[in-house]
Enzyme design. Structure first.
Site, mmCIF file in Angstrom:
data_model
loop_
_atom_site.group_PDB
_atom_site.id
_atom_site.type_symbol
_atom_site.label_atom_id
_atom_site.label_comp_id
_atom_site.label_asym_id
_atom_site.label_seq_id
_atom_site.Cartn_x
_atom_site.Cartn_y
_atom_site.Cartn_z
ATOM 1 N N GLY A 135 -42.777 24.665 -8.794
ATOM 2 C CA GLY A 135 -42.285 23.455 -8.157
ATOM 3 C C GLY A 135 -43.262 22.302 -8.256
ATOM 4 C CB CYS A 136 -46.799 21.979 -8.869
ATOM 5 S SG CYS A 136 -47.216 22.258 -7.158
ATOM 6 C CD GLN A 137 -44.922 15.227 -12.763
ATOM 7 O OE1 GLN A 137 -44.959 14.769 -11.629
ATOM 8 N NE2 GLN A 137 -44.780 14.461 -13.817
#
Length: 140
Positions: A50-52
């Site tokens: 969920g982290c870029q």
């Protein structure tokens, strides 16, 4: 210091800056101070979904308290995870699970991060809490 005292300390530190560019610079500085993440912890299972950017979080239970270590390939994200570690590391699973991370709101991080970074922040907080749930279950 209690978790809430550490959070208030962070809020006061950020309040000393008037401009968000200065707050970002401070976040970067905090991230640069983050150290001690071992190469063998850079595993897929420690990568936050969920982290870029890439963010790894490793946790271990020592004497009933969780110690977190983390690293990121993005400087702002590294500062954010460093703040979370400052608040949560060295705490019992119950302390972590019973804490609302109010500093995120009070500092204005949620309002000044891009939507993808904001989602990443939520993912980091969620993962750190999941470690606490897992360690609490192991303790029985």
């Amino acid at each position: 210091m209690t978790i809430n005292e550490v959070q208030e300390e962070i809020v006061e530190e950020f309040a000393s800056f008037d401009e968000w560019m200065d707050k970002y610079a401070y976040l970067i500085e905090i991230g640069n101070d983050l150290e001690g993440f071992k190469d063998e912890w850079r595993l897929e299972q420690n990568l936050i979904e969920g982290c870029q950017s890439k963010v790894w979080v490793y946790a271990e239970l020592v004497d009933g308290k969780i110690n977190y270590s983390a690293d990121s390939d993005a400087i702002i994200t590294k500062g954010i995870i460093a703040l979370l570690i400052r608040v949560l590391s060295g705490r019992t699973p119950d302390e972590i699970l019973n804490t609302e991370l109010s500093f995120v709101e009070k500092v204005g991080l949620k309002d000044h991060l891009s939507p993808t970074r904001s989602n990443g922040l939520l993912s980091m907080m969620k993962q750190m809490r999941l470690y606490a749930v897992a360690f609490k279950a192991k303790q029985g």
